[in-house]
Scaffold this motif. Structure first.
Motif, short mmCIF file in Angstrom:
data_model
loop_
_atom_site.label_atom_id
_atom_site.label_comp_id
_atom_site.label_asym_id
_atom_site.label_seq_id
_atom_site.Cartn_x
_atom_site.Cartn_y
_atom_site.Cartn_z
N HIS A 143 54.24 -9.36 -5.19
CA HIS A 143 53.35 -8.78 -6.19
C HIS A 143 52.35 -9.80 -6.74
O HIS A 143 51.16 -9.51 -6.87
N GLU A 144 52.83 -11.00 -7.06
CA GLU A 144 51.95 -12.00 -7.68
C GLU A 144 50.89 -12.49 -6.70
O GLU A 144 49.74 -12.70 -7.07
N VAL A 145 51.27 -12.66 -5.44
CA VAL A 145 50.30 -13.08 -4.42
C VAL A 145 49.23 -12.01 -4.25
O VAL A 145 48.03 -12.31 -4.21
N LEU A 146 49.66 -10.75 -4.17
CA LEU A 146 48.71 -9.65 -4.00
C LEU A 146 47.80 -9.51 -5.22
O LEU A 146 46.57 -9.35 -5.08
N LYS A 147 48.36 -9.60 -6.41
CA LYS A 147 47.56 -9.46 -7.63
C LYS A 147 46.54 -10.59 -7.77
O LYS A 147 45.43 -10.38 -8.26
N SER A 148 46.91 -11.78 -7.31
CA SER A 148 45.96 -12.90 -7.37
C SER A 148 44.76 -12.66 -6.45
O SER A 148 43.65 -13.11 -6.73
N MET A 149 44.98 -11.92 -5.34
CA MET A 149 43.88 -11.57 -4.45
C MET A 149 42.94 -10.54 -5.07
O MET A 149 41.74 -10.53 -4.82
N LEU A 150 43.52 -9.65 -5.89
CA LEU A 150 42.73 -8.55 -6.47
C LEU A 150 41.98 -8.96 -7.73
O LEU A 150 40.96 -8.35 -8.06
N LYS A 151 42.46 -9.97 -8.43
CA LYS A 151 41.96 -10.27 -9.78
C LYS A 151 40.45 -10.53 -9.81
O LYS A 151 39.74 -10.04 -10.69
N GLU A 152 39.96 -11.30 -8.86
CA GLU A 152 38.53 -11.64 -8.87
C GLU A 152 37.66 -10.55 -8.27
O GLU A 152 36.43 -10.58 -8.44
#
Length: 368
Positions: A143-152
């Motif tokens: 989840h954290e890896v995926l969310k870091s990709m989406l944040k920007e």
């Protein structure tokens, strides 16, 4: 968030309503259709959306899998957010060789690419194929890896919505329901018990809900940077990926071994994923390999494509089930024919006549 009511209505009528098998639910939604669609519009435009619980069930064919289904109201929201938020913003990052669930691509496009690459390499002296398979891919996406990709790439509001959807597998009720389904199935079945015991649970902070449109798209986006690295840094131009299945072509076996080690390291360190070593192989193109339900081989300079044995058995089993449902009056002939028509006309490559014989023999009872 700016929301378009006409697009919500279009999503419901052309996608959700059309593909929902439970017509009772469709009827109930349609009774107050405009009120339901207006409610969806208001909830999204006023940023009041809260994710509800899933209807979780077990499917048995082709293998035991957990499916997490949404009600129609939630499904319309999920489709709308995926179709008009995720796809317009993230599609441009995907490589053209990443073919699953994308418009004008999909399984058939992937098979055509594989054929094209085979035709290119079979003229050479050597051709090897590296077939990669990621272990429990949907359950292991971090989840954290995926969310870091989406944040920007998303606005703050959009990011919050998708974080809510991604984190929905962390609810205790999800694993509790999966355990309940597996335990019940273990009590009533005599075979395939080991397969049932291997149905995984969701770890905290891991996995996407199987069955959501958003999950399908996010799963192909998750490894988009690795796709570009394989093509541009590892110099494997002939590459096809369908979900978690990857096919790499090269005339050097040593190069493929080297690339495999690099990909394995990248998956473990950056994406927190592991390869399924049993299904990860390097073979000569003449030995053949399986991809998307077909087996590809080169025999005496000719490309031979046949339907995999597992696919044939799955089709046979399904055709028998449909015939039984029709014989016992549980479905109409029209519904039965719609179910098996895909098998009769859907196999574009190899063994097409054999697949039709299966339908003729087990549904129409024609023995050739």
């Amino acid at each position: 968030m700016k929301v378009d009511f006409l697009k919500i209505k279009d999503i419901y009528e052309k996608e959700v309503r059309k593909n929902t098998k439970n017509k009772k639910k469709v009827y109930q939604f349609d009774r107050f259709k405009m009120m339901n669609l207006t409610k969806i519009y208001d909830v999204l435009s006023e940023d009041r959306y809260c994710h509800m619980r899933y209807h979780i069930f077990l499917i048995r064919s082709p293998k035991y899998r957990i499916v997490m289904s949404l009600n129609l109201y939630e499904k319309v929201i999920n489709h709308y957010l995926t179709r008009w938020v995720l796809m317009p913003k993230l599609e441009k990052y995907l490589d053209i060789r990443n073919v699953a669930t994308r418009k004008n691509m999909g399984r058939d496009y992937g098979i055509r690419l594989v054929k094209k690459y085979i035709e290119y390499y079979k003229k050479r002296e050597f051709c090897y194929v590296l077939k990669l398979d990621i272990s429990k891919y949907f359950y292991r996406i971090d989840h954290e890896v995926l969310k870091s990709m989406l944040k920007e790439k998303l606005t703050e509001e959009e990011y919050r919505l998708f974080c809510m959807i991604i984190d929905s597998t962390d609810e205790d009720s999800v694993n509790s329901r999966i355990e309940q389904l597996v335990n019940h199935e273990l009590r009533v079945v005599k075979k395939r018990k080991q397969e049932l015991l291997e149905v995984p649970l969701y770890e905290k902070g891991k996995g996407l809900p199987i069955g959501n449109m958003s999950s399908q798209f996010l799963s192909i986006f998750y490894l988009h940077a690795l796709d570009h690295k394989i093509v541009h840094d590892y110099h494997i131009k002939h590459y096809v990926k369908y979900m978690d299945d990857m096919i790499l072509f090269s005339d050097s076996k040593e190069k493929l071994k080297e690339v495999k080690e690099k990909i394995e390291k990248e998956l473990e360190e950056k994406y927190l994923l592991k390869l399924n070593q049993k299904k990860t192989i390097i073979v000569n193109i003449k030995q053949g390999f399986n991809f998307c339900g077909y087996r590809f081989r080169v025999i005496d300079g000719k490309t031979v494509i046949t339907v995999c044995k597992d696919t044939k058995e799955r089709v046979k089993k399904r055709v028998k089930e449909v015939r039984y449902l029709y014989d016992t009056g549980q479905i109409s002939f029209q519904s039965a024919f719609s179910s098996i028509n895909t098998y009769y006309n859907g196999f574009q490559y190899g063994s097409k006549k054999k697949m039709r014989r299966i339908v003729d023999r087990y549904f129409f009872r024609i023995h050739r």
